[in-house]
Design a protein around this motif. Structure first.
Motif, PDB file in Angstrom:
ATOM      1  N   LYS A 280       0.820  -1.212   0.000  1.00 17.42           N
ATOM      2  CA  LYS A 280       0.000   0.000   0.000  1.00 17.42           C
ATOM      3  C   LYS A 280       0.855   1.262   0.000  1.00 17.42           C
ATOM      4  CE  LYS A 280      -3.555  -2.749   0.548  1.00 17.42           C
ATOM      5  NZ  LYS A 280      -4.429  -3.061  -0.599  1.00 17.42           N
ATOM      6  N   VAL A 281       1.990   1.182   0.721  1.00 10.74           N
ATOM      7  CA  VAL A 281       2.886   2.337   0.854  1.00 10.74           C
ATOM      8  C   VAL A 281       4.278   1.944   0.369  1.00 10.74           C
ATOM      9  CG1 VAL A 281       3.860   4.066   2.410  1.00 10.74           C
ATOM     10  CG2 VAL A 281       1.584   3.124   2.871  1.00 10.74           C
ATOM     11  N   ILE A 282       4.833   2.774  -0.512  1.00 10.70           N
ATOM     12  CA  ILE A 282       6.173   2.523  -1.049  1.00 10.70           C
ATOM     13  C   ILE A 282       7.095   3.658  -0.632  1.00 10.70           C
ATOM     14  CG2 ILE A 282       7.575   2.278  -3.143  1.00 10.70           C
ATOM     15  CD1 ILE A 282       5.145   1.076  -4.523  1.00 10.70           C
ATOM     16  N   GLY A 283       8.237   3.304  -0.070  1.00  6.85           N
ATOM     17  CA  GLY A 283       9.249   4.296   0.272  1.00  6.85           C
ATOM     18  C   GLY A 283      10.358   4.271  -0.755  1.00  6.85           C
ATOM     19  N   VAL A 284      10.887   5.425  -1.081  1.00  3.68           N
ATOM     20  CA  VAL A 284      12.029   5.533  -2.001  1.00  3.68           C
ATOM     21  C   VAL A 284      13.113   6.322  -1.281  1.00  3.68           C
ATOM     22  CG1 VAL A 284      12.868   6.322  -4.244  1.00  3.68           C
ATOM     23  CG2 VAL A 284      10.505   5.494  -4.014  1.00  3.68           C
TER      24      VAL A 284
ATOM     25  N   THR B 179       3.326   7.222  -1.666  1.00  7.26           N
ATOM     26  CA  THR B 179       4.767   7.145  -1.906  1.00  7.26           C
ATOM     27  C   THR B 179       5.504   8.164  -1.056  1.00  7.26           C
ATOM     28  OG1 THR B 179       4.311   6.481  -4.202  1.00  7.26           O
ATOM     29  CG2 THR B 179       6.552   7.206  -3.688  1.00  7.26           C
ATOM     30  N   ILE B 180       6.522   7.697  -0.349  1.00  2.00           N
ATOM     31  CA  ILE B 180       7.323   8.565   0.522  1.00  2.00           C
ATOM     32  C   ILE B 180       8.724   8.652  -0.062  1.00  2.00           C
ATOM     33  CG2 ILE B 180       8.195   8.917   2.856  1.00  2.00           C
ATOM     34  CD1 ILE B 180       5.875   7.053   3.795  1.00  2.00           C
ATOM     35  N   LEU B 181       9.128   9.843  -0.471  1.00  2.00           N
ATOM     36  CA  LEU B 181      10.464  10.056  -1.027  1.00  2.00           C
ATOM     37  C   LEU B 181      11.352  10.665   0.049  1.00  2.00           C
ATOM     38  CD1 LEU B 181      12.433   9.988  -3.397  1.00  2.00           C
ATOM     39  CD2 LEU B 181      11.505  12.178  -4.166  1.00  2.00           C
ATOM     40  N   PHE B 182      12.413   9.948   0.391  1.00  2.00           N
ATOM     41  CA  PHE B 182      13.308  10.367   1.483  1.00  2.00           C
ATOM     42  C   PHE B 182      14.670  10.786   0.955  1.00  2.00           C
ATOM     43  CE2 PHE B 182      16.954   9.199   4.071  1.00  2.00           C
ATOM     44  CZ  PHE B 182      16.717   9.883   5.259  1.00  2.00           C
ATOM     45  N   ASP B 183      15.213  11.853   1.559  1.00  2.00           N
ATOM     46  CA  ASP B 183      16.594  12.236   1.319  1.00  2.00           C
ATOM     47  C   ASP B 183      17.058  13.070   2.508  1.00  2.00           C
ATOM     48  OD1 ASP B 183      18.397  12.295  -1.527  1.00  2.00           O
ATOM     49  OD2 ASP B 183      19.055  13.650   0.065  1.00  2.00           O
TER      50      ASP B 183
ATOM     51  N   THR C 169      13.674   9.442   8.575  1.00  2.00           N
ATOM     52  CA  THR C 169      13.612   8.005   8.267  1.00  2.00           C
ATOM     53  C   THR C 169      12.461   7.310   8.989  1.00  2.00           C
ATOM     54  OG1 THR C 169      15.236   7.584  10.017  1.00  2.00           O
ATOM     55  CG2 THR C 169      16.060   7.743   7.761  1.00  2.00           C
ATOM     56  N   LEU C 170      12.028   7.854  10.110  1.00  2.00           N
ATOM     57  CA  LEU C 170      10.951   7.217  10.872  1.00  2.00           C
ATOM     58  C   LEU C 170       9.628   7.226  10.109  1.00  2.00           C
ATOM     59  CD1 LEU C 170      11.681   8.491  14.505  1.00  2.00           C
ATOM     60  CD2 LEU C 170      12.210   6.255  13.499  1.00  2.00           C
ATOM     61  N   GLN C 171       9.542   8.074   9.080  1.00  2.00           N
ATOM     62  CA  GLN C 171       8.329   8.088   8.251  1.00  2.00           C
ATOM     63  C   GLN C 171       8.315   6.943   7.239  1.00  2.00           C
ATOM     64  OE1 GLN C 171       6.657  11.712   6.687  1.00  2.00           O
ATOM     65  NE2 GLN C 171       7.866  12.986   8.069  1.00  2.00           N
ATOM     66  N   LEU C 172       9.450   6.270   7.103  1.00  2.40           N
ATOM     67  CA  LEU C 172       9.546   5.201   6.112  1.00  2.40           C
ATOM     68  C   LEU C 172       9.033   3.877   6.690  1.00  2.40           C
ATOM     69  CD1 LEU C 172      13.030   6.064   4.588  1.00  2.40           C
ATOM     70  CD2 LEU C 172      10.812   6.235   3.431  1.00  2.40           C
ATOM     71  N   SER C 173       7.782   3.899   7.056  1.00  2.00           N
ATOM     72  CA  SER C 173       7.098   2.683   7.502  1.00  2.00           C
ATOM     73  C   SER C 173       6.276   2.194   6.314  1.00  2.00           C
ATOM     74  CB  SER C 173       6.204   2.992   8.712  1.00  2.00           C
ATOM     75  OG  SER C 173       5.536   1.836   9.135  1.00  2.00           O
TER      76      SER C 173
ATOM     77  N   LYS D 221      19.951  -1.763   6.955  1.00  2.00           N
ATOM     78  CA  LYS D 221      19.959  -2.156   8.369  1.00  2.00           C
ATOM     79  C   LYS D 221      19.077  -1.228   9.192  1.00  2.00           C
ATOM     80  CE  LYS D 221      24.550  -4.318   8.586  1.00  2.00           C
ATOM     81  NZ  LYS D 221      25.945  -4.167   9.069  1.00  2.00           N
ATOM     82  N   GLU D 222      19.180   0.066   8.930  1.00  4.11           N
ATOM     83  CA  GLU D 222      18.355   1.030   9.655  1.00  4.11           C
ATOM     84  C   GLU D 222      16.870   0.837   9.339  1.00  4.11           C
ATOM     85  OE1 GLU D 222      17.864   5.859  10.373  1.00  4.11           O
ATOM     86  OE2 GLU D 222      19.373   5.119   8.961  1.00  4.11           O
ATOM     87  N   LEU D 223      16.560   0.624   8.062  1.00  2.00           N
ATOM     88  CA  LEU D 223      15.171   0.438   7.660  1.00  2.00           C
ATOM     89  C   LEU D 223      14.598  -0.863   8.212  1.00  2.00           C
ATOM     90  CD1 LEU D 223      15.422   1.661   3.968  1.00  2.00           C
ATOM     91  CD2 LEU D 223      14.405   2.882   5.894  1.00  2.00           C
TER      92      LEU D 223
END
Length: 285
Positions: free
Chosen positions: A7-11, A32-36, A80-84, A104-106
């Protein structure tokens, strides 16, 4: 994890590849959650994605409503905590230790069945998964630049990758409108191993003074290629291309046929990364 469970994809990584991957996931209806870690990179990614969607509208391939829905599906974050998520696609620099650290963090903040996919161009998936908890959920999902346009996606299974994981990624690629190809784990996989000499031999010709950049590109176009090696390196990113060549050179135990070019290294050192920096083998306005 099955396709219907996603349902939710992290990039992870909002550079050229990450932003394109995030765009097509959002267009396909996924949250979709785009992280940087770099706020400026995230802001640039948002601008680029919006411009890509506008171009789609201009060409009649997208409506204003579809653009709005895609942007509504997108979240840009440095937390990064939003990348659930049920699936996370990593699209960062081609360095093994960086990719392993991210996974490892994820893994520590997500369930054991969250799929961890790498957009690596050349690093074996088996190596990436080696120190990751539940390595059966680590898989390669290699897009090609520009990700929102190019159809091909390599789906790579490492030694520990569960067949169900690879099948889910293949099904997702199809849902994204891509053409997935299943590949075994090997440095460079299929495309980059075949294409590496397209770049390396072009650079050798330049190093030896056989011909200049423009001539080599024109000759390759006259032979049926849409772009010559130097135009294509500028489009992909000279730094990205150099990183992949270096990775493959090391993975193949320093076989001379994969030797990175000193000319290309000079370009990288000078910050001449191609179209994205305004200058590479060619100069861009």
């Amino acid at each position: 994890m099955k396709l219907e469970d996603i349902k939710v994809i992290g990039v992870v990584g909002a550079g050229t590849m990450g932003q394109g991957i995030a765009q097509i996931c959002a267009q396909a209806g996924y949250t979709t959650i785009l992280f940087d870690i770099n706020a400026q990179v995230l802001e640039k990614a948002k601008t680029t994605i919006t411009q890509n969607l506008d171009k789609g509208i201009e060409r009649g391939k997208l409506t204003e409503a579809e653009k709005k829905t895609a942007l509504d599906n997108l979240t840009f974050t440095g937390d990064t905590l939003q990348l659930s998520c049920q699936l996370i696609v990593e699209a960062v620099v081609e360095r093994l230790e960086v990719k392993q650290s991210i996974f490892k963090e994820l893994a520590s903040i997500n369930p054991a069945d969250t799929i961890l996919a790498s957009n690596t161009s050349s690093i074996p998936i088996t190596q990436i998964a080696a120190s990751i908890p539940n390595p059966e959920r680590v898989v390669g999902m290699h897009f090609f630049n520009p990700a929102h346009i190019m159809k091909l996606v390599e789906v790579i299974s490492g030694a520990a990758t569960a067949p169900e994981t690879a099948d889910t990624i293949k099904a997702l690629a199809l849902k994204l409108g891509k053409t997935p190809v299943m590949a075994k784990d090997s440095p460079g996989f299929i495309v980059n191993r075949v294409a590496r000499h397209f770049y390396v031999e072009g650079l050798k010709l330049l190093e030896e003074g056989v011909a200049d950049v423009e001539t080599i590109d024109k000759l390759m176009q006259a032979s049926g290629f849409k772009m010559g090696p130097f135009e294509l390196m500028d489009l992909i990113g000279v730094d990205t291309n150099y990183s992949v060549t270096t990775s493959m050179f090391e993975a193949f135990h320093y076989d001379s046929k994969f030797r990175p070019s000193r000319i290309q290294q000079q370009k990288v050192d000078a910050g001449h990364h191609g179209r994205k920096s305004g200058k590479g083998f060619y100069t861009y306005e």
